[in-house]
Design an enzyme around this catalytic site. Sequence first.
Site, PDB file in Angstrom:
ATOM      1  N   LEU A   1       1.268 -11.401  -5.913  1.00  0.00           N
ATOM      2  CA  LEU A   1       2.652 -11.197  -5.482  1.00  0.00           C
ATOM      3  C   LEU A   1       3.688 -11.945  -6.307  1.00  0.00           C
ATOM      4  O   LEU A   1       4.882 -11.760  -6.112  1.00  0.00           O
ATOM      5  CB  LEU A   1       2.796 -11.568  -3.997  1.00  0.00           C
ATOM      6  CG  LEU A   1       1.969 -10.682  -3.053  1.00  0.00           C
ATOM      7  CD1 LEU A   1       2.174 -11.083  -1.601  1.00  0.00           C
ATOM      8  CD2 LEU A   1       2.286  -9.196  -3.241  1.00  0.00           C
TER       9      LEU A   1
ATOM     10  N   HIS B   1      -1.736  -0.694  -6.925  1.00  0.00           N
ATOM     11  CA  HIS B   1      -0.617  -0.538  -5.999  1.00  0.00           C
ATOM     12  C   HIS B   1      -1.032   0.463  -4.915  1.00  0.00           C
ATOM     13  O   HIS B   1      -1.603   1.512  -5.223  1.00  0.00           O
ATOM     14  CB  HIS B   1       0.629  -0.039  -6.743  1.00  0.00           C
ATOM     15  CG  HIS B   1       1.829   0.046  -5.852  1.00  0.00           C
ATOM     16  ND1 HIS B   1       2.602  -1.050  -5.557  1.00  0.00           N
ATOM     17  CD2 HIS B   1       2.356   1.095  -5.179  1.00  0.00           C
ATOM     18  CE1 HIS B   1       3.569  -0.678  -4.729  1.00  0.00           C
ATOM     19  NE2 HIS B   1       3.433   0.614  -4.490  1.00  0.00           N
TER      20      HIS B   1
ATOM     21  N   ASP C   1       6.203  -1.961 -11.112  1.00  0.00           N
ATOM     22  CA  ASP C   1       5.395  -0.769 -10.773  1.00  0.00           C
ATOM     23  C   ASP C   1       5.688   0.419 -11.688  1.00  0.00           C
ATOM     24  O   ASP C   1       5.430   1.573 -11.312  1.00  0.00           O
ATOM     25  CB  ASP C   1       5.605  -0.340  -9.300  1.00  0.00           C
ATOM     26  CG  ASP C   1       5.137  -1.412  -8.325  1.00  0.00           C
ATOM     27  OD1 ASP C   1       4.205  -2.155  -8.649  1.00  0.00           O
ATOM     28  OD2 ASP C   1       5.729  -1.502  -7.232  1.00  0.00           O
TER      29      ASP C   1
ATOM     30  N   GLU D   1      -8.467   2.192  -2.900  1.00  0.00           N
ATOM     31  CA  GLU D   1      -8.355   0.973  -3.722  1.00  0.00           C
ATOM     32  C   GLU D   1      -9.693   0.394  -4.171  1.00  0.00           C
ATOM     33  O   GLU D   1      -9.872   0.084  -5.347  1.00  0.00           O
ATOM     34  CB  GLU D   1      -7.569  -0.086  -2.960  1.00  0.00           C
ATOM     35  CG  GLU D   1      -6.130   0.310  -2.708  1.00  0.00           C
ATOM     36  CD  GLU D   1      -5.309  -0.857  -2.186  1.00  0.00           C
ATOM     37  OE1 GLU D   1      -5.318  -1.920  -2.794  1.00  0.00           O
ATOM     38  OE2 GLU D   1      -4.659  -0.689  -1.133  1.00  0.00           O
TER      39      GLU D   1
END
Length: 206
Positions: free
Chosen positions: A99, A118, A159, A189
């Site tokens: 983060l 993401h 992103d 993911e």
Amino acid sequence: MNVVYGTAMIPMAVLVSGGGTNLQALIDAAEAGVLSWGKIALVISSTPQAYALKRAAQHRIPAVIVERNQYHDAAAYDRAMLHTLEAHRIRLVVLAGFLAILGTPVIQAYKKRIINIHPSLLPAFGGRGYYGLKVHEAVLAQGVKVTGATVHYVDERVDGGEIIVQKTVEVLEGDTPEVLQKRVMEQAEWLLLPAAVELVCKLDTT
Ligand code: GAR
């Protein structure tokens, strides 16, 4: 279980901030012999509280904490991050729920060597403010019927870098952000990240 790595494997650092389930997916893939081109040489956490650090310790993977608030400005933080990566001879950086923001010096030094996972189908639900559960909250608020996950190269745009792989996941009636997050992790993911790492490492060696 211990993993025996070949000598030619690409040393990678996995950068984390939280639970580290994506790190776990990479560890599991390595232990299952699915990651044949890359080796998890280092875990870097942005915080000492990340449960991901426990996962690294359980699997005897070296880990360090590089915390933004320990440095007086972004440039000093970037220098520390770069120094850590270079000291461990890292060739590929994998952002797995990381983060903190990496600045231009790191991004330029590792051009096309930093990838990020993401939890949406970028470019939808990406950019500043879209991370973790917030992404799934936005997906549900918008009423979209299909979401998923994306692995992309990291450049200076949040992103915004080139997409490597994506996988779709259905949004179901009655989903809460937590339920949707779990489905996106399980169905996208945790499969996508090891596959993308393998692909990028393989590209690097050929
Ligand atoms: C994952 O869903 C990952 O895609 C997301 O944070 C979660 C971390 O979970 N990343 C972002 O939102 C980045 N913008 P984990 O710590 O259990 O892997």
